[in-house]
Design an enzyme around this catalytic site. Structure first.
Site, PDB file in Angstrom:
ATOM      1  CG  ASP A  93      -1.867   1.092   1.127  1.00 37.76           C
ATOM      2  OD1 ASP A  93      -2.108   1.870   0.245  1.00 37.76           O
ATOM      3  OD2 ASP A  93      -2.703   1.176   2.054  1.00 37.76           O
ATOM      4  CE  LYS A  95      -3.434   4.872   0.868  1.00 42.06           C
ATOM      5  NZ  LYS A  95      -2.950   4.070   1.549  1.00 42.06           N
ATOM      6  CG  ASN A 101      13.131  10.023 -13.446  1.00 43.68           C
ATOM      7  OD1 ASN A 101      13.521   9.363 -14.038  1.00 43.68           O
ATOM      8  ND2 ASN A 101      13.706  10.921 -12.312  1.00 43.68           N
TER       9      ASN A 101
END
EC number: 4.1.1.23
Length: 274
Positions: A93, A95, A101
């Site tokens: 997880d 996120k 890049n």
């Protein structure tokens, strides 16, 4: 957005164009479970102990690997071994939320080497389309050995009170999922996205929906988390239910995992008319 939530998992495992989604639904069918355990613990010993004890009852183990105080190569080899032993996938997880890049380096290098061990990762589309393109490039590179075993969930909505992941943000999430459907498995969302219409819709699309904040006992916490039950989550379109403290912080985590497994599976059977 088209939904196949009314179809049984075994049908979706057979027909899904994404190999990782097929594997996910196969595991769910075999284990009669749609539980994702969010193991938000802070030591490798705790994480591996939970993964071993709860492995038989879950489909996916969700990690926050950067909160481990003692992360090392042994953490990863332990997770991979338990993933094979108990037949579950690993969802980091992370996120991702940065320029393309940077997220490529975070995903495929750095201290965590996430692409080498996490079957599933997630990202927000706040930086724009480049973030999804960048992650998809890693997974499709000719020298990347895990292409058919990696996938992305887009964070389309959140369960925290006052979340800004609504409206145009959610619409862009769906639009980018359609554009990169070879790599994007689906979404992390608190509700069905069936009513979200964007360009690129296909009749055969089948995005997987993970719903967070599932708890049998609590309606929320002091930090704005809002919970729902397994029945309400599955009834609202979730394919897989994510529970953390409701399972790992219970007096008996194994018993809790079994209860969530039964509640989630019963809700799924009701949804598909069985």
């Amino acid at each position: 957005m088209a939904s196949k939530s009314q179809f049984p998992y075994e049908d979706r495992a057979r027909d899904h164009p994404n190999p990782l989604a097929r594997r996910l639904f196969q595991i769910a069918t075999e284990k009669q479970s749609n539980v994702v355990v969010s193991a938000d613990v802070t030591t490798t010993k705790e994480l591996l102990d939970l993964a071993d004890r709860l492995g038989p009852y879950m489909v996916v183990l969700k990690t926050h690997i950067d909160i481990l105080a003692d992360f090392s190569a042994e953490t990863i080899t332990g997770l991979q071994s338990l993933s094979q032993k108990h037949n579950f996938l690993i969802f980091e997880d992370r996120k991702f939320v940065d320029i393309g890049n940077t997220v490529q380096k975070q995903y495929h290098g750095g201290a965590l080497h996430i692409s080498e061990w996490a079957h599933i990762v997630n990202a927000t589309v706040l930086p724009g389309p480049g973030i999804i393109d960048a992650l998809a490039q890693v997974a499709s590179a000719p020298d990347f050995p895990h292409a058919s075993d990696r996938g992305l969930l887009i964070l389309a909505t959140m369960t925290s009170k006052g979340s800004l992941a609504t409206g145009q943000y959610t619409e862009l999430s769906v639009e980018l999922a359609r554009k990169y459907k070879g790599f994007v498995l689906g979404f992390v969302a608190s509700r069905s996205l069936e009513g979200v219409e964007t360009a690129g819709k296909a009749d055969d699309e089948d995005f997987v929906l993970f719903t967070t904040g599932v708890n049998l006992a609590s309606k929320g916490d002091a930090l704005g988390q809002q919970y729902q039950t397994p029945e309400s989550a599955i009834g609202g379109g979730a394919d897989f239910i994510i529970s953390g403290r409701g399972i790992y912080a219970a007096p008996d985590p194994v018993d809790a995992a079994r209860r969530y497994q039964k509640a989630g599976w019963d809700a799924y059977l009701k949804r598909v008319g069985r």
